[in-house]
Design a protein around this motif. Structure first.
Motif, PDB file in Angstrom:
ATOM      1  N   PRO A   9       0.831  -1.209   0.000  1.00  0.00           N
ATOM      2  CA  PRO A   9       0.000   0.000   0.000  1.00  0.00           C
ATOM      3  C   PRO A   9       0.863   1.256   0.000  1.00  0.00           C
ATOM      4  N   GLY A  10       0.537   2.162  -0.912  1.00  0.00           N
ATOM      5  CA  GLY A  10       1.322   3.382  -1.046  1.00  0.00           C
ATOM      6  C   GLY A  10       2.408   3.264  -2.085  1.00  0.00           C
ATOM      7  N   SER A 186      -8.220   8.613  -3.956  1.00  0.00           N
ATOM      8  CA  SER A 186      -8.467   7.654  -2.874  1.00  0.00           C
ATOM      9  C   SER A 186      -9.653   6.775  -3.251  1.00  0.00           C
ATOM     10  N   ASP A 189      -8.473   0.158  -4.779  1.00  0.00           N
ATOM     11  CA  ASP A 189      -7.535  -0.878  -4.357  1.00  0.00           C
ATOM     12  C   ASP A 189      -6.274  -0.805  -5.211  1.00  0.00           C
ATOM     13  N   ILE A 207      -0.714   1.160  -5.607  1.00  0.00           N
ATOM     14  CA  ILE A 207      -1.369   0.220  -4.694  1.00  0.00           C
ATOM     15  C   ILE A 207      -2.112   1.012  -3.620  1.00  0.00           C
ATOM     16  N   GLY A 208      -3.412   0.790  -3.529  1.00  0.00           N
ATOM     17  CA  GLY A 208      -4.209   1.601  -2.604  1.00  0.00           C
ATOM     18  C   GLY A 208      -4.666   0.876  -1.354  1.00  0.00           C
ATOM     19  N   SER A 209      -4.475  -0.452  -1.323  1.00  0.00           N
ATOM     20  CA  SER A 209      -4.965  -1.194  -0.152  1.00  0.00           C
ATOM     21  C   SER A 209      -4.158  -2.475   0.018  1.00  0.00           C
ATOM     22  N   ALA A 210      -4.309  -3.086   1.203  1.00  0.00           N
ATOM     23  CA  ALA A 210      -3.598  -4.340   1.470  1.00  0.00           C
ATOM     24  C   ALA A 210      -4.069  -5.440   0.528  1.00  0.00           C
ATOM     25  N   ALA A 213      -2.509  -4.968  -2.756  1.00  0.00           N
ATOM     26  CA  ALA A 213      -1.123  -5.465  -2.721  1.00  0.00           C
ATOM     27  C   ALA A 213      -1.100  -6.978  -2.832  1.00  0.00           C
TER      28      ALA A 213
END
Lengths: 383, 261
Positions: A9-10, A186, A189, A207-210, A213
Motif C-alpha cells: 500500500p502506497g 483515494s 484498491d 497500490i491503494g490497499s492491502a 497489494a
C-alpha cells in the motif's frame, strides 16, 4: 518480481498488457465477478469480462450534446475513452430488484422471504475518478446515514476497485470544474495509469490497499521508477487540460436557489422531453420506486424496487395529483437538487462532471450551458 | 380474505384484429389460474358459450367505426361494473384511425365493388371517446404480463401497477444503449408510454410508439432533434401516423408537421 516491496500500500509497480490480463484472471480466480469496459451496441458499456482481450483496445468515444459515437484511435490504447452510457450504479444500485416474496399458506398464515444478496463480490476494472466520486456520493446517500440500504451495502461491501486515470476526457467532461478528477486520489484498491508511446505500452499501478497489494503478488510486475511516476502525473495533467466543458461553481447553490423564476427555466422546458434519460445515466441519481404485485389468486405477492426519476409525472403524485405537473418544474427540481440542495442534504454537490446527462439527453440539453445562462442573465430573474 | 363470488369477466370486440384479446389465451401458465379465479362469462375467441350480463369486469378491444358499434358500446358499459380497454384500437382508434385524416367515401369507392353495402363512420375513435372507461391498457398489441397485472389488480381491488413514463426508462433499466444518441435512429421512445419493455431499441431500432403518448409529451422538441440529426419531416410525419395516430399528442404533432410544410 518485486524485490523492493513496491507492491505494498502506497507503493507503485509497472505491469504490461500481459500483466493486465493476469490481474483480471487473478481477480476472477479470487472469486470476484469482474466487470469492465467492453464494446456493445455501438458503445463502450460495462460488462462481465474474463480477460484483457475483451477490453476495447484501440477504441475511443466521440461525445457531444445528444451524440455519442465510437472511433478507432489507431494506437491500441486500452483505456483511451471517456465514460459511456453505463455507470457502476447498474451493479451497486440495481435497476430492478425484487425485495421479497410472500405466499399465503394453506393454514392462512403468510410466509415472506427476502431474496438473498448476490453471491459473488464485484471487481470493477477501469473506474474513473469522476465515477469513484459518484460511488462515494451514493455511499453517503445509501449507506452513510442512520438508515442503510442493505441491498446496496451487500453489493458495495467487498467490491474491489481497479481505477484508471483518465487519458482521454470526452467532449462533455468537466470533472476539473467539479473537483472530482481527472486523477484518482483515494477509494481504490489499485489505480492504473496507461503509458503509451515511444514503443512502450505499460501501466503504472498504484497500490491503494492491502488486498490490492495481495492481488498484485499474483501478477508479474517490476517496481516503478521516479520517471514512471512523473509520466503518470503528466498523463493526468494533460487530461486536466482537455476538458470538453466547464462549469463555474462559484456560489452555485445561491445562484440557482436565488433564480427559481428565471426565464431560462421556461427556455429549457421547451426543449426538455421529461424522458428521464439524464437521471437514469447519472451515476449519483439514486431515486427508486417500489411496486407491490399480488398475483391473480391474491395468495402470492412480491415487492419490486426499480430506478425511478423526478422527471416522471407519477414521481411527485400525492393525494389529488402530481406536485410537479410541468416539465419546467421537473427540470428545475432535478438541476437545483443536483447542484444546490444536494449540499444541504448530503454535504456535497450531486454532480461529478462526468457529462453523461449531456451526451445521453436525446435533445442534447447541457447543464453547464443552462447554469451559465442563468448566471449570465441572473439580473433578469431578480424581482 | 376469501372472495364470496368469482369475478364475472366478459371480453368484447369492436374494430380490431383480435390480437389483444388473444393475449388472454396466450397467458398459458396463468390461464388455468385465471379460469379458476374468474368466471369467463363471455369470450367468443375461447368459447361460444355465453353467460348473460351484468359483468364485473369487461375487457374491450377495438375502436368505434360504425354507428351500430357506437350504440353497442353503450350497452356494454351499462352491463359492466368495471370497463377496461385493451390495445391501441380501443385506447386511441388504432391503425384504422388513419381514415380520420383521409376521405372515407373516396376509400370506399376505391376499395369495394358495391360501396352501397358499406355503412361506416368517417372516423375511428377510442372507446373512451364514447363511454367512461375505468382503465386503459396500452399497446399494439398489449403485453400479456401487463394484462395479468391489470386483471389481478381489478380482481383484488387495487390500483394496477402500470407505469405511464417514457420508454426511455425501460431502455435504461435494461441497459440498452440509446439508439437515438448512438445510432441517430429516429425513435419515439422519449414521448412514448412504457409497457413493452423497450423491445425495439434492444434490437437496434427506434421505438414505433406502439403504446401511444407517455404521461408527458414534448413532441415538438423531439421533432426538432430528429431534424437536426438529418431526419426528413415526411419521415417524421409517417412515424407519428401509425397505430396511435389518433392519440392526442401524436395527432397534434403530426398535424403541426403538416401545417409547417
Amino acid at each position: 518480481m518485486d524485490t523492493q516491496g513496491a507492491a505494498a500500500p502506497g507503493g507503485a509497480v509497472i505491469i504490461g498488457l500481459d500483466g493486465l490480463d493476469a490481474l483480471i484472471k487473478a481477480l476472477a480466480a479470487g472469486g470476484y465477478r469482474v466487470i469492465g469496459p467492453a464494446l456493445g451496441d455501438g458503445a463502450i458499456i460495462f460488462d462481465e469480462i474474463q480477460s484483457a482481450a475483451q477490453l476495447p483496445a484501440g477504441w475511443t468515444d466521440v461525445q457531444a450534446p445528444g451524440s455519442y459515437r465510437l472511433e478507432q484511435r489507431g494506437d491500441g490504447a486500452i483505456f483511451g475513452f471517456a465514460v459511456g452510457p453505463h455507470s457502476w450504479k447498474k451493479f451497486l444500485h440495481e435497476p430492478v430488484l425484487r425485495l421479497w416474496r410472500a405466499q399465503r399458506q394453506s393454514d392462512g398464515s403468510v410466509s415472506a422471504a427476502a431474496d438473498p444478496p448476490p453471491a459473488a463480490r464485484f471487481a470493477f476494472i477501469g473506474v474513473r475518478s469522476c465515477d469513484l466520486h459518484a460511488v462515494a456520493i451514493q455511499d453517503q446517500v445509501l449507506i452513510g446515514g442512520a438508515d442503510k440500504d442493505p441491498h446496496y451495502a451487500a453489493r458495495r461491501g467487498g467490491a474491489f476497485i481497479v481505477a484508471v486515470n483518465c487519458t482521454a476526457p470526452g467532449g462533455n467532461c468537466f470533472c476539473v470544474s467539479m473537483g472530482t478528477g481527472p486523477r484518482v486520489e483515494s477509494g481504490y484498491d489499485l489505480a492504473l495509469t496507461e503509458l503509451l508511446g515511444d514503443g512502450r505500452h505499460e501501466f503504472v499501478v498504484e497500490i491503494g490497499s492491502a488486498r490490492g497489494a495481495a492481488v498484485m503478488q499474483q501478477v508479474a510486475h517490476r517496481p516503478a521508477q521516479e520517471t514512471h511516476r512523473r509520466a503518470a502525473a503528466e498523463v493526468s495533467a494533460r487530461a486536466a487540460s482537455q476538458m470538453g466543458r466547464e462549469l463555474d461553481t462559484t456560489g452555485i447553490r445561491e445562484l440557482l436557489l436565488g433564480n427559481l423564476e428565471h426565464p431560462r427555466w421556461d427556455d429549457v422546458a421547451a426543449r426538455c422531453l421529461a424522458c428521464a434519460n439524464c437521471t437514469m445515466v447519472c451515476p449519483t441519481c439514486f431515486c427508486t420506486t417500489v411496486e407491490d404485485h399480488a398475483d391473480l389468486t391474491g395468495g402470492g405477492a412480491e415487492r419490486v424496487r426499480q430506478w425511478d426519476s423526478c422527471y416522471t409525472l407519477d414521481f411527485s403524485h400525492l393525494h389529488g395529483g402530481s406536485v410537479r405537473s410541468s416539465i419546467k418544474s421537473r427540470y428545475r427540481q432535478w438541476l437545483t437538487h443536483k447542484l444546490a440542495t444536494w449540499f444541504d442534504q448530503f454535504g456535497s454537490s450531486g454532480c461529478v462532471g462526468c457529462g453523461r446527462c449531456i451526451t445521453w439527453c436525446p435533445v442534447g440539453i447541457d447543464l453547464t450551458e443552462e447554469v451559465a445562462a442563468i448566471r449570465a442573465g441572473q439580473e433578469h430573474g431578480k424581482r | 380474505m376469501a372472495r364470496t363470488r368469482r369475478v364475472r369477466l366478459a371480453v368484447w370486440k369492436f374494430a380490431s384484429c383480435d390480437g389483444c384479446q388473444l393475449s388472454l389465451l396466450d397467458c398459458e401458465d396463468q390461464l388455468l389460474t385465471l379460469a379458476q379465479e374468474v368466471q369467463i362469462a363471455k369470450f367468443l375467441e375461447a368459447t361460444s358459450a355465453e353467460v348473460k350480463g351484468p359483468y364485473d369486469l369487461s375487457l374491450v378491444e377495438g375502436s368505434i367505426t360504425t354507428a351500430a358499434d357506437a350504440e353497442r358500446i353503450r350497452e356494454v358499459r351499462r352491463q359492466s361494473r368495471a370497463l377496461v380497454t385493451i390495445g391501441a384500437c380501443a385506447t386511441a382508434g388504432g391503425i384504422q384511425a388513419l381514415r380520420n385524416f383521409g376521405n372515407v367515401p373516396e376509400f370506399i369507392s376505391a376499395v369495394y365493388a358495391t360501396p352501397a353495402y358499406i355503412s361506416t363512420l368517417s372516423t375511428s375513435t377510442a372507446i373512451a371517446d364514447h363511454v367512461p372507461v375505468d382503465f386503459e391498457l396500452r399497446g399494439c398489441p398489449i403485453d400479456k404480463g401487463q394484462l395479468l397485472e391489470v386483471l389481478a389488480a381489478f380482481i383484488n381491488g387495487r390500483k394496477p401497477a402500470i407505469a405511464a413514463h417514457s420508454v426511455c426508462v425501460e431502455c435504461k433499466r435494461r441497459g440498452t444503449v440509446c439508439v437515438m444518441v448512438a445510432k441517430k435512429a429516429p425513435c419515439l421512445g422519449p414521448i412514448t408510454h412504457a409497457g413493452c419493455g423497450a423491445i425495439c431499441p434492444a434490437y437496434g431500432r427506434g421505438c414505433y410508439g406502439c403504446y401511444g403518448p407517455a404521461d408527458t409529451v414534448n413532441a415538438l422538441s423531439l421533432v426538432n432533434a430528429w431534424s437536426a440529426a438529418g431526419g426528413s419531416r415526411a419521415q417524421m410525419h409517417r412515424v407519428l401516423r401509425s397505430f396511435n395516430a389518433n392519440a392526442g399528442e401524436f395527432r397534434a404533432a403530426a398535424e403541426a408537421l403538416h401545417e409547417d410544410d
